[in-house]
Each structure stands twice: as C-alpha cells, then as structure tokens.
Design an enzyme around this catalytic site. Structure first.
Site, mmCIF file in Angstrom:
data_model
loop_
_atom_site.group_PDB
_atom_site.id
_atom_site.type_symbol
_atom_site.label_atom_id
_atom_site.label_comp_id
_atom_site.label_asym_id
_atom_site.label_seq_id
_atom_site.Cartn_x
_atom_site.Cartn_y
_atom_site.Cartn_z
ATOM 1 N N PRO A 1 9.530 2.075 8.272
ATOM 2 C CA PRO A 1 8.252 1.839 8.959
ATOM 3 C C PRO A 1 8.077 0.355 9.281
ATOM 4 C CG PRO A 1 7.952 3.254 7.058
ATOM 5 C CD PRO A 1 9.350 2.732 6.989
ATOM 6 N N GLU A 2 7.702 0.074 10.525
ATOM 7 C CA GLU A 2 7.484 -1.295 10.960
ATOM 8 C C GLU A 2 5.989 -1.515 11.186
ATOM 9 O OE1 GLU A 2 9.668 -3.560 10.906
ATOM 10 O OE2 GLU A 2 11.577 -2.513 10.839
ATOM 11 N N HIS B 1 8.565 13.458 -5.489
ATOM 12 C CA HIS B 1 8.419 12.113 -4.937
ATOM 13 C C HIS B 1 6.969 11.722 -4.672
ATOM 14 C CE1 HIS B 1 12.720 12.279 -4.657
ATOM 15 N NE2 HIS B 1 12.714 13.120 -3.663
ATOM 16 N N ARG C 1 12.736 7.450 -1.602
ATOM 17 C CA ARG C 1 13.739 6.467 -1.995
ATOM 18 C C ARG C 1 13.193 5.367 -2.913
ATOM 19 N NH1 ARG C 1 17.717 5.067 2.948
ATOM 20 N NH2 ARG C 1 18.912 4.329 1.159
#
Length: 272
Positions: free
Chosen positions: A2-3, A92, A111
């Site tokens: 994600p930016e 998660h 992650r």
C-alpha cells in the site's frame, strides 16, 4: 505494498466511523508485527476517545483526546477494517480496538510487516516519521524542492523521487507513472534533470497521486480499502506492469528494467 493513495483511501474510509468514539476494549491476539505491539498498549489506548485521523506519508495517525496518538503502518499486506463487534475472527486478525458504538477497528496483516504503536503525548516527534520529506500535495513540495535536493546526485531520478526523505508517497507505481507523464527517462541521473523538467515532474506527481486517491488507490494482490473494496487506478496505468506492450500514446514498445532492485517500466518514445 500500500502506498500513499491507498493509505489515504483507508484514512477516509475509517474516519467517519471513529471520530468521537471511545475505545472501550483492546484485544491483541498477536503482538509480533514488524515493530512489536508493546505489552502495555491495551492500557495505553483503553478509555481514550479518537478525536482525529490523519496521515503522514504511509502512516495513519489516530489522535486521542488526552494528547496521545496511535500510529499505524500497513506494511505490505496490512488492512485496517471497520467491522461490527461480533464479526468473526479469521487468521491474521492481530488486533482489535473495540469502540463505544458497537463497532471495532481491526488490524489484519498476513505478513506482519506493519505496526500498531503508541505515540505518547510526551514525545513531540516519532522516529518513524521525523525524517520524512514533504507531502506531495502540500505547498512544501515543488519542482524547485526536487531541483535543490537533486544537485550532484548520481542516483537514477526514479530512485531519487522514491526516497521518502525527498518526498513521501512517490512509490514504485506512482513514480513510474509520474516520470512517464513528465517525459523523463527513469534511469537519468537525478542531478542531470533540469529545473524545468523537475517542475513538470512535481506537477505530474501531484496529479497522479490526486487521481489515484480519487479513484481509491491501485488494486494489487493484497490491497483493499477500509471496507475491503479494491481501488481502480490500475485501469489508468500507462507504463507500470506493461512491459512489452505498445505505449498508449506513441505505440513504442514499453521497456522493462530494474532500478534499486525494483521492477520499472518506461517508454523509449515518450521519455528522454
């Protein structure tokens, strides 16, 4: 990863649901994020009211009524979701902030490269954001800024503008697309780009990011907004991910290279 546009999309999605809401409970299921969630985080956040949600670079900042803050980074696969309090927990789902309106903020990160950290009011700055460059949509960012910072720089201009200490938010996708719009080859040395060209590049960075924010970010493998919906900016990509395809402007075959260990694409016909 994600930016800036993706993170801004999340901020805008989360904000209406949390402003003025008090955190009544905190559940930390797995503290083992990139920067571990401190053992006292629940005590830090519980009972505080969320008064604002802002963004600095790719960091979300939740301002609390006592002057403390919570800083969140999505890493590569993190999501901040607004859910009903009885929403089933899945693998998660690392952390929940239960709100006084019966909803919760859930941090989900397969992650575990992101972070959810306390930022006490006693600390004026934060090590994760103190060195960040200007926001690209702010008055502090301009072609003159890029020109001044680039003098005598031998690094490729694409690598240069992706440096978060130069400007935040020009990640791999958006740097590639901005350089295409500005007509600048990504491999050129940053110090060999002229002031006029940097003015074009700054305008392109602002335009590309603003368009991406409006369209909800760029859909990649792992990104979704606060409601789980994907972005749509990928429909407007001219070079990124289009190696071997004809340029949509001049028809020249898009070339692929690696810069700073990142894949990059450019058009030999449009970019000099």
């Amino acid at each position: 990863m994600p930016e800036l546009p993706e993170v801004e999309t999340v901020r805008r999605g989360v904000e209406p649901h949390v402003l003025g809401r008090r955190i009544v409970a905190v559940t930390v299921r797995d503290a083992r994020l990139r920067w571990p969630v401190p053992a006292d985080f629940a005590a830090f956040a519980r009972g505080q009211r969320i008064d604002a949600v802002s963004r600095r670079g790719k960091y979300l900042i939740f301002a609390l009524n006592g002057g403390d803050r919570i800083i969140v980074h999505l890493g590569m696969t993190g999501r901040v979701l607004v859910l009903d309090s009885d929403h089933p927990v899945v693998k998660h789902d690392h952390l929940d902030l239960q709100l006084d309106n019966g909803r919760l903020l859930r941090y989900h990160d397969p992650r575990r490269f992101g972070a959810v950290l306390p930022w006490p009011k006693a600390e004026a700055g934060h090590v994760l954001i103190d060195a960040l460059g200007p926001e690209p949509l702010s008055d502090a960012f301009s072609g003159n800024h890029l020109y001044r910072c680039s003098r005598n720089k031998k690094a490729a201009v694409k690598t240069f503008v992706m440096d978060g200490q130069i400007v935040v938010g020009a990640g791999n996708i958006y740097a590639a697309e901005s350089l295409f719009r500005a007509g600048i080859r990504p491999t050129r040395a940053a110090g060999r780009v002229s002031r006029v060209e940097y003015a074009r590049l700054a305008d392109a960075i602002r335009a590309v990011l603003a368009e991406a924010i409006t369209q909800g970010g760029t859909t990649l493998r792992d990104f979704a907004g606060a409601d789980g919906a994907s972005g749509y900016f990928q429909q407007d990509l001219y070079v990124y991910g289009r190696e071997g395809q004809p340029c949509r402007v001049c028809g020249t075959e898009i070339k692929g290279i690696r810069l700073g260990n990142r894949a990059s694409c450019w058009c030999p016909g449009c970019q000099r």
